[in-house]
Write a protein that holds these residues in place. Structure first.
Motif, PDB file in Angstrom:
ATOM      1  N   LEU A 231       6.591  33.678  40.195  1.00 45.09           N
ATOM      2  CA  LEU A 231       7.216  32.547  41.079  1.00 45.09           C
ATOM      3  C   LEU A 231       7.914  31.470  40.257  1.00 45.09           C
ATOM      4  N   ALA A 232       7.495  31.145  39.165  1.00 44.71           N
ATOM      5  CA  ALA A 232       8.108  30.155  38.243  1.00 44.71           C
ATOM      6  C   ALA A 232       9.425  30.718  37.660  1.00 44.71           C
ATOM      7  N   ALA A 233       9.467  31.963  37.353  1.00 46.47           N
ATOM      8  CA  ALA A 233      10.588  32.669  37.072  1.00 46.47           C
ATOM      9  C   ALA A 233      11.756  32.905  37.910  1.00 46.47           C
ATOM     10  N   GLN A 234      11.203  32.876  39.365  1.00 46.31           N
ATOM     11  CA  GLN A 234      12.187  32.516  40.313  1.00 46.31           C
ATOM     12  C   GLN A 234      12.865  31.082  40.728  1.00 46.31           C
ATOM     13  N   GLY A 235      12.338  30.230  39.799  1.00 42.98           N
ATOM     14  CA  GLY A 235      12.699  28.951  40.079  1.00 42.98           C
ATOM     15  C   GLY A 235      11.879  27.910  41.180  1.00 42.98           C
ATOM     16  N   ILE A 236      10.695  28.661  41.648  1.00 46.25           N
ATOM     17  CA  ILE A 236       9.667  27.866  42.440  1.00 46.25           C
ATOM     18  C   ILE A 236       8.939  26.842  41.671  1.00 46.25           C
TER      19      ILE A 236
ATOM     20  N   VAL B 125      12.398  24.719  59.730  1.00 51.36           N
ATOM     21  CA  VAL B 125      11.384  23.485  60.006  1.00 51.36           C
ATOM     22  C   VAL B 125      10.553  23.312  58.250  1.00 51.36           C
ATOM     23  N   SER B 126      10.367  24.384  57.741  1.00 52.04           N
ATOM     24  CA  SER B 126       9.474  24.273  56.502  1.00 52.04           C
ATOM     25  C   SER B 126      10.622  24.231  55.508  1.00 52.04           C
ATOM     26  N   GLY B 127      11.879  24.571  55.282  1.00 49.48           N
ATOM     27  CA  GLY B 127      12.865  24.724  54.489  1.00 49.48           C
ATOM     28  C   GLY B 127      12.483  25.334  53.256  1.00 49.48           C
ATOM     29  N   ALA B 128      11.925  26.915  53.690  1.00 49.54           N
ATOM     30  CA  ALA B 128      11.371  27.612  52.598  1.00 49.54           C
ATOM     31  C   ALA B 128      12.626  28.202  51.877  1.00 49.54           C
ATOM     32  N   ARG B 129      12.544  28.404  50.557  1.00 49.29           N
ATOM     33  CA  ARG B 129      13.473  28.731  49.609  1.00 49.29           C
ATOM     34  C   ARG B 129      13.391  30.196  49.558  1.00 49.29           C
ATOM     35  N   LEU B 130      12.214  30.767  49.473  1.00 53.34           N
ATOM     36  CA  LEU B 130      11.791  32.056  49.326  1.00 53.34           C
ATOM     37  C   LEU B 130      10.971  32.725  50.336  1.00 53.34           C
TER      38      LEU B 130
ATOM     39  N   LYS C  65      16.392  33.811  48.955  1.00 49.61           N
ATOM     40  CA  LYS C  65      16.082  35.192  48.414  1.00 49.61           C
ATOM     41  C   LYS C  65      14.720  35.599  49.258  1.00 49.61           C
ATOM     42  N   LEU C  66      14.621  36.922  49.450  1.00 47.53           N
ATOM     43  CA  LEU C  66      13.719  37.820  49.732  1.00 47.53           C
ATOM     44  C   LEU C  66      12.857  38.430  48.804  1.00 47.53           C
ATOM     45  N   ALA C  67      11.526  38.272  48.951  1.00 47.47           N
ATOM     46  CA  ALA C  67      10.672  39.197  47.774  1.00 47.47           C
ATOM     47  C   ALA C  67       9.806  40.238  48.700  1.00 47.47           C
TER      48      ALA C  67
ATOM     49  N   PHE D  29       5.632  43.882  39.303  1.00 49.46           N
ATOM     50  CA  PHE D  29       6.277  43.157  38.207  1.00 49.46           C
ATOM     51  C   PHE D  29       6.780  43.998  37.121  1.00 49.46           C
ATOM     52  N   ASP D  30       8.139  43.861  37.071  1.00 51.28           N
ATOM     53  CA  ASP D  30       8.669  44.945  36.114  1.00 51.28           C
ATOM     54  C   ASP D  30       8.792  44.529  34.792  1.00 51.28           C
ATOM     55  N   LYS D  31       8.295  43.272  34.495  1.00 52.45           N
ATOM     56  CA  LYS D  31       8.129  42.804  32.871  1.00 52.45           C
ATOM     57  C   LYS D  31       7.213  41.867  32.925  1.00 52.45           C
ATOM     58  N   PRO D  32       6.824  41.534  31.538  1.00 54.95           N
ATOM     59  CA  PRO D  32       5.874  40.128  31.568  1.00 54.95           C
ATOM     60  C   PRO D  32       6.754  38.995  31.610  1.00 54.95           C
ATOM     61  N   TYR D  33       6.089  37.801  32.442  1.00 52.53           N
ATOM     62  CA  TYR D  33       7.013  36.617  32.331  1.00 52.53           C
ATOM     63  C   TYR D  33       6.220  35.661  31.796  1.00 52.53           C
ATOM     64  N   PRO D  34       6.749  34.565  31.164  1.00 47.91           N
ATOM     65  CA  PRO D  34       6.194  33.491  30.485  1.00 47.91           C
ATOM     66  C   PRO D  34       5.069  33.016  31.226  1.00 47.91           C
ATOM     67  N   PRO D  35       4.111  32.586  30.744  1.00 47.04           N
ATOM     68  CA  PRO D  35       3.045  32.016  31.548  1.00 47.04           C
ATOM     69  C   PRO D  35       3.627  30.574  32.206  1.00 47.04           C
ATOM     70  N   ALA D  36       3.217  30.400  33.585  1.00 44.35           N
ATOM     71  CA  ALA D  36       3.813  29.340  34.277  1.00 44.35           C
ATOM     72  C   ALA D  36       3.109  28.026  33.751  1.00 44.35           C
ATOM     73  N   ARG D  37       3.773  26.799  33.661  1.00 44.33           N
ATOM     74  CA  ARG D  37       3.442  25.782  33.250  1.00 44.33           C
ATOM     75  C   ARG D  37       2.554  25.188  34.512  1.00 44.33           C
TER      76      ARG D  37
END
Length: 524
Positions: A45-50, A98-103, A132-134, A153-161
Motif C-alpha cells: 500500500l505504501a508503495a502505491q502512495g497510500i 462520499v469516501s473519496g477513495a483513491r484506490l 487505480k484498481l487493485a 506481490f511480484d517483488k519485495p517492497y520496502p517495509p512501510a513506516r
C-alpha cells in the motif's frame, strides 16, 4: 494504558493463542503467516502512495486479504471503506464519491458477480478521487481506471513506516442501510474497534484453545467484522466462508467442532433444513442471531430442541454489532429476544419516550439511546448528520424502539419507522404478527401502519399455510385476543413479502408493504 492497548495490532498479540489463526476453504493460515501478510500488505500500500488519511475501498468477499488490508491500513494511518459485494453501480459510485477513495481493491469475479461490468457503469467523473484498481484473482480487469494485481506481490517492497499512533482517527467506514439520498458512511477508529473486540471476547468468556468461530457473515458489514475481531482478540481459530452457503456451513460446523457462530435467522434455518440428525451440533455453545424474517420465534424453539442454541442480540453500524446479547441464565423467551446485556461494562442504555421526550421508565417503550466505547466517531464527511444523531450528553439516537427490562438488560422491539402509533399507543408490529401466525391457515404475517381516512390503522399481509384464511374469521379471532385498535383494518393474502439484501441478511421491505397497502386500499 498506552495507545497500543487500543490498536488493531494489539488484537493479534493474544497470549496462548490457538494456531492456525484462520482456516479458509480448508487452508490454514498461521498467526505468523497472518502477521507477515499484514506487513507485506502495508508495504505494498505504501508503495502505491497510500498514507495517513488516504481511503482505500475494499470490494472483496471474505478472504484473508480483506483482514490484512484493514490491519495494514491501520499501520499506515489509512482508512478502509467497506463495499458490500451485493452493491451495484449506483451504490458503488455513491460510496466512492462520499469516501473519496483513491484506490479500490476489487475481485476479478466471484460466482455470478461481474465486478468489471458493474464498474463499467460508474463514470470516472462521478468519482474523481479514484486513481487505480487493485485486482484480486487477475492481473487486471477492463475499467476506466488503470489496474494492477493485488494478491500476487511480484517483488519485495520496502517495509512501510508505521504512522504515528493516533488510534482515534477513522480506520474503517461501514455503509448504513441507506436513505433516498444514498447510505451514510459510519466511521470507526482503532480504539472503537479494538476495545469492543476485547469486550466481546471477555463477555463471551472465549478461550483460545476451547472455542472457535464459523465466520459466515460478510466482513463488509459490522455483524461479520465485529464477530471476526472478537475472536481475533480472543486468539481463537476462525473458520471463514467466502460467502454464505448452507451446505459448506453445515460441513464446517459438524467436522470442526465449532462452538460459536453468528448470522441471520434465515442462515440458521437453511443450515438446520439440510440435516435430519436430531442434535447435529453437540459442540455449539452460542449462535447469536438477528431476526430479519417472520417465524423467528418458531425457528428458535426448533433450534433449541435440536441443540442449536440461539441467542438474541443487538447492534448497529454506529455502535457495532454484538453490542449486546442474551445470556444463558436468561429464560428462553428472554434469551431469544433482540437486545440482551451489553458486552461492555461501560455501556449505558436508556429509553426515551417518543411522545413526551422524557426518559422512559422500565418496561415503557421508546427510542433506544446508547453511550458506549463502541460508539462511532461520526458520519464520514457529514457533520450535520452526525450532530443530529448524537445527544448533547453523547448518546447515540439509534432510531430503534425498545424497553428496559429492569435487570440490566433491554429488549429491542422494532425500528422507529416500523413502530405504529395506534389508538394513541406505541405498538410493535410483532405483537399483532404473532397473533396472526397463531391463527389457522396463516404461515407468516407482516403488519404495517397506514393513514386511513385520517386515522392511523394497521394493515396485515399474510402468507397462507394451505387454504387461504378468511379475513372475517381472522378479524374475529384477533378481536377476541387484542385491543380493538390493534385489529387490522385490512388483511391481504400474498404469495411472498418484498425483501431486500443487505450485508447482514435478507430483510423485509416494510416501506414497500406500506405502499402496497395504500395501493390496494385506493383500488377499493
Amino acid at each position: 494504558m498506552s495507545a497500543d492497548d487500543f490498536s488493531l495490532q494489539s488484537l493479534v498479540r493474544a497470549e496462548a493463542a490457538a494456531d492456525p489463526a484462520f482456516v479458509l476453504d480448508g487452508v490454514p493460515v498461521s498467526r505468523a503467516e497472518f502477521q507477515g501478510k499484514i506487513a507485506q500488505t502495508a508495504a505494498w500500500l505504501a508503495a502505491q502512495g497510500i498514507g495517513k488519511g488516504d481511503v482505500v475501498a475494499v470490494w472483496l468477499v471474505n478472504r484473508v486479504e480483506w483482514i490484512a488490508l484493514l490491519f495494514a491500513a491501520a499501520r499506515l494511518g489509512a482508512v478502509v471503506a467497506a463495499v458490500n459485494t451485493r452493491y451495484r453501480s449506483a451504490e458503488v459510485a455513491h460510496l466512492l464519491k462520499v469516501s473519496g477513495a483513491r484506490l479500490m481493491v476489487v475481485e476479478a469475479a466471484f460466482r455470478s458477480i461481474d465486478f468489471a461490468a458493474i464498474l463499467a457503469d460508474v463514470a470516472s467523473a462521478e468519482v474523481p478521487a479514484l486513481q487505480k484498481l487493485a485486482v484480486v484473482g487477475a492481473d487486471s480487469i477492463p475499467a476506466h481506471w488503470p489496474s494492477v494485481r493485488f494478491d500476487a506481490f511480484d517483488k519485495p517492497y520496502p517495509p512501510a513506516r508505521r504512522a504515528a499512533d493516533d488510534i482515534d482517527l477513522p480506520v474503517l467506514l461501514y455503509t448504513t442501510s441507506g436513505t433516498t439520498k444514498g447510505p451514510k458512511l459510519v466511521a470507526h477508529s482503532q480504539r472503537t474497534l479494538a476495545s469492543h473486540a476485547v469486550s466481546v471476547a471477555t463477555a463471551l468468556e472465549l478461550s483460545p484453545q476451547r472455542h472457535s468461530l464459523l465466520a459466515m457473515l460478510p466482513f463488509c458489514g459490522t455483524f461479520g467484522m465485529t464477530s471476526l475481531l472478537g475472536f481475533i482478540a480472543a486468539g481463537a481459530t476462525v473458520h471463514v466462508l467466502d460467502a454464505f452457503e448452507a451446505a459448506p456451513a453445515l460441513k464446517i460446523l459438524s467436522e470442526h467442532k465449532i462452538t460459536h457462530s453468528f448470522g441471520s435467522d434465515e442462515m440458521f434455518r437453511r443450515i438446520l433444513a439440510l440435516t435430519d440428525a436430531p442434535r447435529p451440533f453437540p459442540h455449539l455453545e452460542v449462535c447469536g442471531f438477528a431476526a430479519f424474517q417472520p417465524g423467528w420465534r418458531e425457528l428458535a424453539a426448533e433450534a433449541e430442541a435440536r441443540g442449536l442454541p440461539l441467542f438474541g442480540l443487538y447492534g448497529s453500524s454506529e455502535v457495532q454489532a454484538l453490542f449486546s446479547i442474551g445470556r444463558t441464565s436468561d429464560a428462553f423467551a428472554d434469551r431469544i429476544e433482540g437486545g440482551g446485556w451489553p458486552m461492555s461494562p461501560e455501556a449505558k442504555v436508556r429509553v426515551r419516550d417518543t411522545e413526551t421526550g422524557e426518559l422512559a421508565a422500565r418496561g415503557v417503550s421508546g427510542e433506544i439511546e446508547i453511550s458506549a466505547p463502541s460508539r462511532f466517531l461520526g458520519y464520514f464527511n457529514n457533520p450535520d448528520a452526525t450532530r443530529d444523531a448524537i445527544t448533547a450528553d453523547g448518546f447515540f439516537r439509534t432510531g430503534d424502539i425498545g424497553r428496559l427490562r429492569g435487570d440490566g438488560a433491554f429488549v429491542y422491539e422494532t425500528r422507529a419507522g416500523d413502530a405504529m402509533r395506534l389508538g394513541g399507543f406505541l405498538v410493535a408490529p410483532g405483537e399483532i404478527e404473532d397473533e396472526l401466525k397463531s391463527c389457522a391457515g396463516v404461515a407468516d404475517a407482516q403488519v404495517v401502519a397506514v393513514d386511513l381516512k385520517g386515522q392511523a390503522r394497521c394493515v396485515a399481509f399474510v402468507i397462507a399455510a394451505k387454504e387461504p384464511p378468511q379475513q372475517e374469521a381472522l378479524s374475529a379471532r384477533l378481536r377476541e385476543r387484542l385491543a380493538g385498535y390493534k385489529v387490522p383494518a385490512r388483511i391481504y393474502v400474498v404469495d411472498a413479502f418484498p425483501v431486500t439484501d443487505s450485508a447482514n441478511g435478507v430483510k423485509i421491505q416494510r416501506a414497500r408493504l406500506r405502499a402496497m397497502a395504500m395501493e390496494r386500499i385506493a383500488a377499493e
